[in-house]
Design an enzyme around this catalytic site. Structure first.
Site: not given
Ligand code: G3P
Ligand code: MG
Length: 249
Positions: A15, A57
Site C-alpha cells: 500500500h 494521496h
C-alpha cells in the site's frame, strides 16, 4: 467467469509503496517495498494544474510535503521541487513527489506490477481518468498491464473511454448491490473493498458477477487469514515488514 488461479497479479500488494515504513507514494517507499520482496505496489495518482500525473494521496499538500494548499492548483515544476520525505523522518529528507513516469520506469527496471489508484481532486475526475490512462497507454511497456482503480466512477469511466484495454477495479468502502452493478457497468475486472466488506455472501455475489476480489487495507493476522480462507485474489497491506509476499505468479 475467470478460473481461479489465472489472475496474473501477485496476491500481496504494498500500500502506497511501503505502507508507513517510508514516506508514502515516494520512490523510496517503492524501493523499500521491493527490498521486502513486494513485486506489486498500490499508489495514489492525481494531476497537477498543468496536467502532469504524479503521486499524492491527499488533495492538499500539508500532511506529506513541505508545500501548502491544494495540489491541483500548482504546476508540476513547483510540485516537483517539494520535500516529500522530511515529514516522515529525517533520513528521507529531500525525497521528492514522483511523477507517474518515474514510477512506470521503476516498475520497468524492477519488473514489478502496479495498481494505480486514480485519486482525482474534486471536480477533476474526468480529466484525471483520461490523462492518467492515456499516459499509461503511452509509457507502460511490461506485458502485465497496470491495474487502474478508483472510488470515482467518473474517473474510471473516463479511463475506460481512452484506454478500454487497461484493467479496472472499482473501490468500495462497503459492499452493495449498487456497487456491484457499477463495477459491471464500468467493465471492471475487480472489486476492491475495504476488508471488512468481504464475507461468504459478498464473495459469492462478486464471484458470480465474474469479478476478481481484492481488499484494502489488510494489516492484521486474523484479517489476512480470514480473507485468504475466503479465496481473495489480492490483499493490499501496509505491513510489508510483517506479511511475506507470495512469489510473483
Ligand atoms: O487503493 C486502496 C486504498 O489505497 C484506498 O484507500 O485512502 O488508502 O487511498 P486510500
Ligand atoms: Mg490508495
Amino acid at each position: 467467469p475467470p478460473a481461479p488461479g489465472d489472475w496474473p497479479y501477485p496476491r500481496w500488494i504494498a500500500h502506497r509503496g511501503a505502507g508507513t515504513l517510508a514516506p508514502e507514494n515516494t520512490l523510496a517507499a517503492f524501493a523499500l517495498g521491493h527490498a521486502h520482496g513486494y513485486r506489486m505496489f498500490e499508489c495514489d495518482v492525481r494531476l497537477s494544474a498543468d496536467g502532469q500525473p504524479f503521486l499524492l494521496h491527499d488533495d492538499r499538500l500539508e500532511r506529506t510535503t513541505e508545500g501548502q494548499g491544494e495540489a491541483v492548483d500548482q504546476r508540476w515544476a513547483e510540485l516537483a521541487r517539494l520535500d516529500a520525505g522530511s515529514w516522515h523522518s529525517p533520513r528521507y529528507a529531500g525525497e521528492r513527489l514522483p511523477s507517474l513516469a518515474d514510477v512506470v520506469e521503476f516498475c520497468r527496471q524492477q519488473e514489478c506490477a502496479l495498481n494505480v489508484e486514480l485519486k482525482p481532486a474534486p471536480g477533476d475526475e474526468a480529466r484525471t481518468g483520461r490523462e492518467v490512462a492515456a499516459a499509461l497507454t503511452r509509457s507502460w511497456t511490461r506485458a502485465l498491464p497496470p491495474l487502474l482503480s478508483s472510488f470515482s466512477v467518473a474517473a474510471l469511466e473516463a479511463a475506460a473511454g481512452v484506454a478500454p484495454q487497461l484493467p479496472r477495479g472499482l473501490l468500495l468502502e462497503a459492499f452493495s448491490d449498487e456497487g456491484l452493478g457499477l463495477a459491471r457497468r464500468l467493465g471492471c475486472v475487480a472489486l476492491i473493498c475495504e476488508q471488512r466488506a468481504w464475507d461468504g455472501s459478498t464473495v459469492r455475489q462478486a464471484r458470480a458477477a465474474g469479478l476478481r476480489l481484492l481488499a484494502y487495507t489488510v494489516n492484521e493476522d486474523g484479517d489476512a487469514a480470514r480473507l485468504l480462507a475466503l479465496g481473495l485474489d489480492g490483499l493490499i497491506t501496509d505491513r510489508i515488514d510483517h506479511f511475506p509476499p507470495c512469489p510473483v505468479a
